[in-house]
Scaffold this motif. Sequence first.
Motif, PDB file in Angstrom:
ATOM      1  N   LYS A   1       0.472  -1.801  -0.212  1.00  0.00           N
ATOM      2  CA  LYS A   1       0.091  -0.164   0.051  1.00  0.00           C
ATOM      3  C   LYS A   1       0.726   1.335  -0.125  1.00  0.00           C
ATOM      4  N   GLY A   2       1.486   0.741   0.880  1.00  0.00           N
ATOM      5  CA  GLY A   2       2.687   2.630   0.496  1.00  0.00           C
ATOM      6  C   GLY A   2       3.301   2.137  -0.978  1.00  0.00           C
ATOM      7  N   HIS A   3       4.252   1.981  -1.929  1.00  0.00           N
ATOM      8  CA  HIS A   3       4.412   1.583  -2.563  1.00  0.00           C
ATOM      9  C   HIS A   3       3.083   1.986  -3.731  1.00  0.00           C
ATOM     10  N   CYS A   4       2.426   1.805  -2.894  1.00  0.00           N
ATOM     11  CA  CYS A   4       1.031   2.076  -4.656  1.00  0.00           C
ATOM     12  C   CYS A   4       0.785   3.665  -4.615  1.00  0.00           C
ATOM     13  N   LYS A   5       0.524   3.682  -2.795  1.00  0.00           N
ATOM     14  CA  LYS A   5       0.178   5.892  -2.832  1.00  0.00           C
ATOM     15  C   LYS A   5       1.590   6.245  -3.129  1.00  0.00           C
ATOM     16  N   ALA A   6       3.008   5.912  -3.074  1.00  0.00           N
ATOM     17  CA  ALA A   6       4.238   6.779  -3.691  1.00  0.00           C
ATOM     18  C   ALA A   6       3.969   6.590  -5.218  1.00  0.00           C
ATOM     19  N   ARG A   7       3.507   5.594  -6.454  1.00  0.00           N
ATOM     20  CA  ARG A   7       2.988   5.350  -7.334  1.00  0.00           C
ATOM     21  C   ARG A   7       4.472   4.391  -7.349  1.00  0.00           C
ATOM     22  N   ASN A   8       5.061   3.459  -7.211  1.00  0.00           N
ATOM     23  CA  ASN A   8       5.425   3.134  -7.139  1.00  0.00           C
ATOM     24  C   ASN A   8       5.206   1.306  -7.417  1.00  0.00           C
ATOM     25  N   MET A   9       4.409   1.149  -8.858  1.00  0.00           N
ATOM     26  CA  MET A   9       3.720  -0.283  -8.914  1.00  0.00           C
ATOM     27  C   MET A   9       4.578  -1.174  -9.187  1.00  0.00           C
ATOM     28  N   LYS A  10       6.150  -1.083  -9.903  1.00  0.00           N
ATOM     29  CA  LYS A  10       6.962  -1.976 -10.440  1.00  0.00           C
ATOM     30  C   LYS A  10       6.962  -2.707  -8.592  1.00  0.00           C
ATOM     31  N   GLU A  11       6.995  -1.870  -8.067  1.00  0.00           N
ATOM     32  CA  GLU A  11       8.039  -2.642  -6.600  1.00  0.00           C
ATOM     33  C   GLU A  11       6.542  -3.131  -6.202  1.00  0.00           C
TER      34      GLU A  11
END
Length: 209
Positions: free
Chosen positions: A107-117
Amino acid sequence: MDAYCKMRDMSKAQKVLHEMLDRGLQPTVVTFNVLMNGFCMSGMVEDAERLLKWMLEKGIVPNAATYNSLMKQYCIRNNMRTTTEIYRSMCAGGVIPDSNTYNILIKGHCKARNMKEAWFLHKEMAGKGFIPTSSCYSALIKGFFKRKKFAEARELFEEMRRHGVVADRETYNIFVDMNYEEGNMDITLDLCNEIIENCLVGKPKNEDT
């Protein structure tokens, strides 16, 4: 201590810890996790970090829950660099991530738009037999939808249905709109019926971990 932490009265919570130590009582990792979560919920991240450092110096082995509280707070602050550093430190220390760890990170990476990670962590999570929460699936689906990665979004939606995880209203709306625009009226109607069956009409989105 737990009651004080829930009230976010951290000065009294710390006083209880000091009283335990003065009496020669050895707090368990669960006790420290209560205090750690209290600091994080109160936005006292620096105090939480000092507590973790003190635990390590005293030979008290943290568990996943210890790190999860700290990582969640940094995710809320959209500081994924520090979150990742904590995660790596956790793994290097031999602490095994649990399902909550993955939900927080994804959820943190999605929020930061790091969809690959986020996608990589989702695959790693699945490989360990963990099932994401509804809000975790929702974050992934919304992230891919915004980037017009419709195939990935559909794959996740079907996956969560196979696992019996109920989507929130906003996630359903994404697929209702998508199928309506594509002219898939039968699928659109089926999704609308699912929304009604799951009592999601007028219901706010899920707030799980």
